[in-house]
Structures are given as structure tokens and as C-alpha cells.
Design a protein around this motif. Structure first.
Motif, short mmCIF file in Angstrom:
data_model
loop_
_atom_site.label_atom_id
_atom_site.label_comp_id
_atom_site.label_asym_id
_atom_site.label_seq_id
_atom_site.Cartn_x
_atom_site.Cartn_y
_atom_site.Cartn_z
N UNK A 1 0.82 -1.21 0.00
CA UNK A 1 0.00 0.00 0.00
C UNK A 1 0.86 1.26 0.00
N UNK A 2 0.22 2.37 -0.37
CA UNK A 2 0.91 3.66 -0.34
C UNK A 2 0.24 4.62 0.64
N UNK A 3 -0.88 4.19 1.19
CA UNK A 3 -1.56 4.94 2.25
C UNK A 3 -2.50 3.98 2.96
N UNK A 4 -2.66 4.18 4.28
CA UNK A 4 -3.54 3.28 5.03
C UNK A 4 -3.95 3.90 6.36
N UNK A 5 -5.05 3.41 6.85
CA UNK A 5 -5.48 3.68 8.21
C UNK A 5 -5.80 2.31 8.81
N UNK A 6 -5.27 2.04 9.98
CA UNK A 6 -5.47 0.73 10.59
C UNK A 6 -6.15 0.87 11.94
N UNK A 7 -6.84 -0.20 12.33
CA UNK A 7 -7.51 -0.21 13.62
C UNK A 7 -7.59 -1.62 14.16
N UNK A 8 -7.91 -1.69 15.43
CA UNK A 8 -8.23 -2.96 16.05
C UNK A 8 -9.68 -2.88 16.51
N UNK A 9 -10.27 -4.02 16.71
CA UNK A 9 -11.65 -4.07 17.18
C UNK A 9 -11.62 -4.20 18.69
N UNK A 10 -12.31 -3.29 19.36
CA UNK A 10 -12.38 -3.33 20.81
C UNK A 10 -13.60 -4.11 21.26
N UNK A 11 -13.86 -4.10 22.54
CA UNK A 11 -15.02 -4.77 23.10
C UNK A 11 -16.31 -4.17 22.54
N UNK A 12 -17.23 -5.01 22.16
CA UNK A 12 -18.50 -4.53 21.65
C UNK A 12 -18.33 -3.85 20.31
N UNK A 13 -19.06 -2.77 20.14
CA UNK A 13 -19.05 -2.03 18.89
C UNK A 13 -18.05 -0.88 18.96
#
Length: 83
Positions: free
Chosen positions: A10-22
Motif C-alpha cells: 500500500x501507499x496509504x492506510x489507516x489501521x484499527x483494532x476491534x475493541x469490546x463490543x461495537x
């Protein structure tokens, strides 16, 4: 979300993790030097916001860019996670 040939290239990205619930915990934003100054990070972040709203998920920004972008305006109040 990413821009590029694949997640690995990739040349650009945003990443996240999933927390508890929503909950999405935004952990990192990256834009390659050749794309900087074109509002690419903001566009990627907006896609995350749209996704969160459509799925009724809250966002907890951790990366400095996301914290600055999401907490400086009331526009994102509806999707921000409150401790």
C-alpha cells in the motif's frame, strides 16, 4: 482501509483494532511521501467514519492524526467513544 495494489503493497492506510463490543480503536495512519499534502489521510479517515456510522460503531482514536482530526470538531461527536 488502504490505497495501493494490496494491503502488503500500500501507499496509504489507516489501521484499527476491534475493541469490546461495537468499538474501533484507530491505531495508525500512514501516507507515503509522494501522496502527502493531498488530504489522503483525511479521505481514508472519512471512510472509517462512514463505516462506523453505517454499522453503529464508536471510534476511539489513538494515533495522533486521528485524535487531532476527530476531537477538534463537533462533526464527529456521534461516533466518538467516551470513556
Amino acid at each position: 482501509f488502504y490505497i495501493g495494489e494490496s494491503e502488503e503493497n500500500d501507499i496509504a492506510r489507516v489501521t484499527w483494532t476491534v475493541g469490546n463490543g461495537n468499538l474501533i480503536v484507530l491505531t495508525h495512519t500512514f501516507v507515503s511521501p509522494e501522496l502527502r499534502g493531498q488530504s489522503i489521510a483525511g479521505k481514508l479517515l472519512q471512510k472509517v467514519v462512514e463505516y462506523a456510522r453505517s454499522e453503529n460503531i464508536k471510534i476511539k482514536p489513538v494515533c495522533s492524526y486521528a485524535v487531532a482530526k476527530l476531537t477538534r470538531t463537533d462533526e464527529y461527536e456521534d461516533i466518538l467513544y467516551k470513556d
